[in-house]
Design a protein around this motif. Structure first.
Motif, PDB file in Angstrom:
ATOM      1  N   GLY A   1       0.897  -1.361   0.015  1.00 41.90           N
ATOM      2  CA  GLY A   1      -0.158  -0.184  -0.104  1.00 41.90           C
ATOM      3  C   GLY A   1       0.908   1.227   0.155  1.00 41.90           C
ATOM      4  N   THR A   2       1.759   1.354   0.672  1.00 43.46           N
ATOM      5  CA  THR A   2       2.695   2.546   0.888  1.00 43.46           C
ATOM      6  C   THR A   2       3.430   2.792  -0.680  1.00 43.46           C
ATOM      7  OG1 THR A   2       3.163   2.033   3.092  1.00 43.46           O
ATOM      8  CG2 THR A   2       4.844   3.372   2.125  1.00 43.46           C
TER       9      THR A   2
ATOM     10  N   GLY B   1       0.785   3.578  -3.248  1.00 43.12           N
ATOM     11  CA  GLY B   1      -0.254   4.669  -2.977  1.00 43.12           C
ATOM     12  C   GLY B   1      -1.574   4.346  -2.718  1.00 43.12           C
ATOM     13  N   LEU B   2      -1.642   3.252  -2.019  1.00 42.67           N
ATOM     14  CA  LEU B   2      -3.158   2.723  -1.960  1.00 42.67           C
ATOM     15  C   LEU B   2      -3.527   3.025  -0.565  1.00 42.67           C
ATOM     16  CD1 LEU B   2      -2.736  -0.820  -3.458  1.00 42.67           C
ATOM     17  CD2 LEU B   2      -3.704   1.129  -4.607  1.00 42.67           C
ATOM     18  N   VAL B   3      -5.042   3.300  -0.405  1.00 44.87           N
ATOM     19  CA  VAL B   3      -5.425   3.446   0.979  1.00 44.87           C
ATOM     20  C   VAL B   3      -5.222   2.270   1.725  1.00 44.87           C
ATOM     21  CG1 VAL B   3      -7.039   5.053   0.002  1.00 44.87           C
ATOM     22  CG2 VAL B   3      -7.854   2.840   0.042  1.00 44.87           C
ATOM     23  N   SER B   4      -5.381   2.506   3.048  1.00 42.12           N
ATOM     24  CA  SER B   4      -5.433   1.356   4.017  1.00 42.12           C
ATOM     25  C   SER B   4      -6.161   0.207   3.689  1.00 42.12           C
ATOM     26  CB  SER B   4      -5.428   1.952   5.361  1.00 42.12           C
ATOM     27  OG  SER B   4      -5.431   0.815   6.417  1.00 42.12           O
ATOM     28  N   GLU B   5      -5.732  -1.006   3.811  1.00 42.51           N
ATOM     29  CA  GLU B   5      -6.651  -2.261   3.785  1.00 42.51           C
ATOM     30  C   GLU B   5      -7.269  -2.261   2.259  1.00 42.51           C
ATOM     31  OE1 GLU B   5      -6.599  -4.366   6.238  1.00 42.51           O
ATOM     32  OE2 GLU B   5      -5.361  -2.974   7.196  1.00 42.51           O
ATOM     33  N   HIS B   6      -6.664  -1.806   1.124  1.00 39.60           N
ATOM     34  CA  HIS B   6      -7.056  -1.804  -0.028  1.00 39.60           C
ATOM     35  C   HIS B   6      -7.030  -3.294  -0.651  1.00 39.60           C
ATOM     36  CE1 HIS B   6      -7.513  -1.123  -4.449  1.00 39.60           C
ATOM     37  NE2 HIS B   6      -7.876   0.136  -4.166  1.00 39.60           N
TER      38      HIS B   6
END
Length: 205
Positions: free
Chosen positions: A145-146, A149-154
């Protein structure tokens, strides 16, 4: 190359864990004492408790000892500039990170055999192993995710790690087989290529 203090501590923790697994595999957790383990590892009781709170934790091992900070940094920096959407090399880079993990812990058939034998001898260790697996999945999902650039828990991050785990599990089984002649990265790549063929066939023309 001169080892840092943290590297020496990590190496000793891995050695203690290796002895703890072998003793558990042959005698069970109740079949040896901390003193017995210390004698095998060539350390004092005080040193043991500086590293682990007890025998069970020594068998499971310290999660951080298998993490290569340089490999983690390389993974996080692996997304090319200008990419839109998910990096096309995400799975390759995840598998490279996994291979670095196994290189750090020194995966060998003997050590893996002791680990599985210890878990078989002491089923209560399986619950701790499952928790460790959940921790690892969460950590890897966070890294994906980091980087991407994904939102948390994507869900994409979770699925990327799940696919990587499946390739790693089947690849490690081949790597540890008596007749294997391939390196772990080679095995991972072969399985990844097969997965790509399956996904490509499912895409509309």
């Amino acid at each position: 190359m001169i080892q840092s203090a943290s590297d020496r501590r990590a190496e000793l923790r891995r050695e203690i864990t290796a002895y703890a697994r072998r003793l558990t595999a042959t005698s069970g957790l109740q079949g040896f004492t901390v003193e017995d383990l210390c004698e095998h590892a060539g350390i004092s009781r005080r040193t043991f408790f500086n590293y682990f709170p007890g025998k069970e934790q020594a068998v499971i091992g310290e999660y951080g000892d298998g993490v290569d900070p340089a490999a983690v940094d390389a993974f996080l920096d692996g997304r090319a500039d200008g990419i839109k959407g998910i990096s096309p090399n995400l799975l390759e880079d995840l598998l490279t990170l996994a291979a670095a993990h196994f290189a750090v812990i020194g995966l060998t058939p003997a050590e893996a055999g002791a680990f599985f034998a210890a878990a078989h001898r002491e089923p209560k260790l399986v619950e701790q192993l499952m928790r460790r697996g959940e921790e690892h999945h969460h950590y890897m999902t966070m890294l994906v995710g980091t980087r991407e650039g994904l939102v948390s828990e994507h869900p994409v991050a979770h699925m990327a790690v799940t696919l990587c785990d499946a390739i790693v599990q089947s690849g490690v089984r081949q790597f540890l087989s008596p007749d294997n002649t391939h390196t772990l990265p080679e095995i991972f790549q072969t399985r990844l290529d097969a997965a790509k063929q399956i996904f490509a066939a499912a895409l509309p023309n």
